[in-house]
Scaffold this active site. Structure first.
Site: not given
Length: 305
Positions: A217, A219, A221-222, A248-249
């Site tokens: 991840s 953030g 930026g994908g 993130g989950d």
């Protein structure tokens, strides 16, 4: 059926304040509570996507009872949590409405006894025999061996069940050596694992340590993925402003659901990024609007890295 494991379940409490200032009293504008811990968040998103899902782990004390009662109201999620003597934790997220930033406070969780851990291992082995994939998510509560996730990965692999591992620190270091199907660290967790700050070589290095695929991840930026089929970066169509709690989950749920459906890697990443973005944009932390998800999914950019 997909199994999610949350060894350190929590009651997630979110406060929203007009502005968060140190050394000051604050008037809270809204309070929301929901059953939490990464695996429970993943389970709710999987259920919203139409997958049958079972959630296991530990829940104890008054907070654990609240978590289980609230989980019972989550459509499509089967509660297979085990009781423990210690009290489950709370997490507190404070959202600064002026900046949009979130400050997080995480309690450590209950102490798990050797007898409770042994009982869980037996319970887990029985559940793994009935599922198509497993997500192992989040921190380890006190008392659980640091190599716990490595053990759980090996049990699933012996049963022919793919595992996605989403944790950090020494638990991740030991878990990746057990060769899970996918690991999903963020950039900081990846740097801690590999010692490299550049995400692309670090992601490839993490894969050499044992994981079949590494999805990092970035953030805003994908996602960056290194797999046996290739390396890709997937990014949302524009910078997003909102609450990243649970994003993130949602990405984990996207990856795991797409894996069980047999989708190729670009399609898996597209789903994961779109779900993550829709979660950031949702008014309630950790939830997502299906219409926003569909809108974003059509604009996700996936490029070779």
């Amino acid at each position: 059926m997909i199994l999610t494991v949350t060894l350190n379940t929590a009651l997630d409490v979110t406060y929203r304040v007009p502005r968060l200032l140190p050394h000051a009293s604050h008037r809270v504008t809204t309070v929301t509570e929901r059953p939490g811990g990464k695996g429970l968040n993943v389970a709710r998103v999987l259920a919203a996507l139409g997958h049958k899902v079972t959630a296991t782990g530990f829940a104890g004390g008054p907070v654990g009872s609240v978590v289980r009662n609230m989980l019972a109201a989550s459509p499509g999620v089967v509660d297979a949590l085990l009781p423990c003597e210690g009290a489950s934790r709370r997490t507190l997220a404070v959202v600064d409405e002026a900046s949009g930033d979130t400050t997080q406070f995480n309690e450590p969780g209950p102490h798990i006894t050797p007898a409770e851990w042994s009982l869980f291992l037996t319970h887990y082995q029985e559940l793994v025999a009935q599922v198509r994939a497993v997500a192992l998510c989040g921190s380890l509560p006190p008392g659980v061996p640091v190599g716990a996730y490595a053990v759980l990965v090996r049990v699933a692999r012996a049963a022919g069940v793919p595992v996605l591992l989403d944790t950090s620190g020494e638990a991740l270091r030991r878990g990746v050596a057990a060769r899970p199907e996918i690991i999903k660290p963020n950039a900081a967790e990846l740097a801690e694992l590999t010692g490299a700050r550049d995400p692309l070589p670090a992601t490839r290095d993490a894969r050499r340590r044992g994981a079949h695929a590494v999805v990092t991840s970035l953030g805003p930026g994908g996602l960056l993925a290194a797999t046996a089929e290739g390396t890709w970066q997937a990014a949302p169509p524009r910078p997003l402003s909102g609450n990243p709690t649970g994003a993130g989950d949602s990405a984990v749920a996207g990856l795991l659901s797409a894996l069980t459906e047999g989708l190729d890697w670009p399609s898996r990443l597209t789903r994961a990024v779109a779900l993550s973005a829709a979660t950031v944009l949702a008014p309630v932390a950790g939830e997502f609007d299906p219409r926003t998800y569909e809108e974003v999914r059509g604009s996700v950019k996936v490029t070779p890295a």
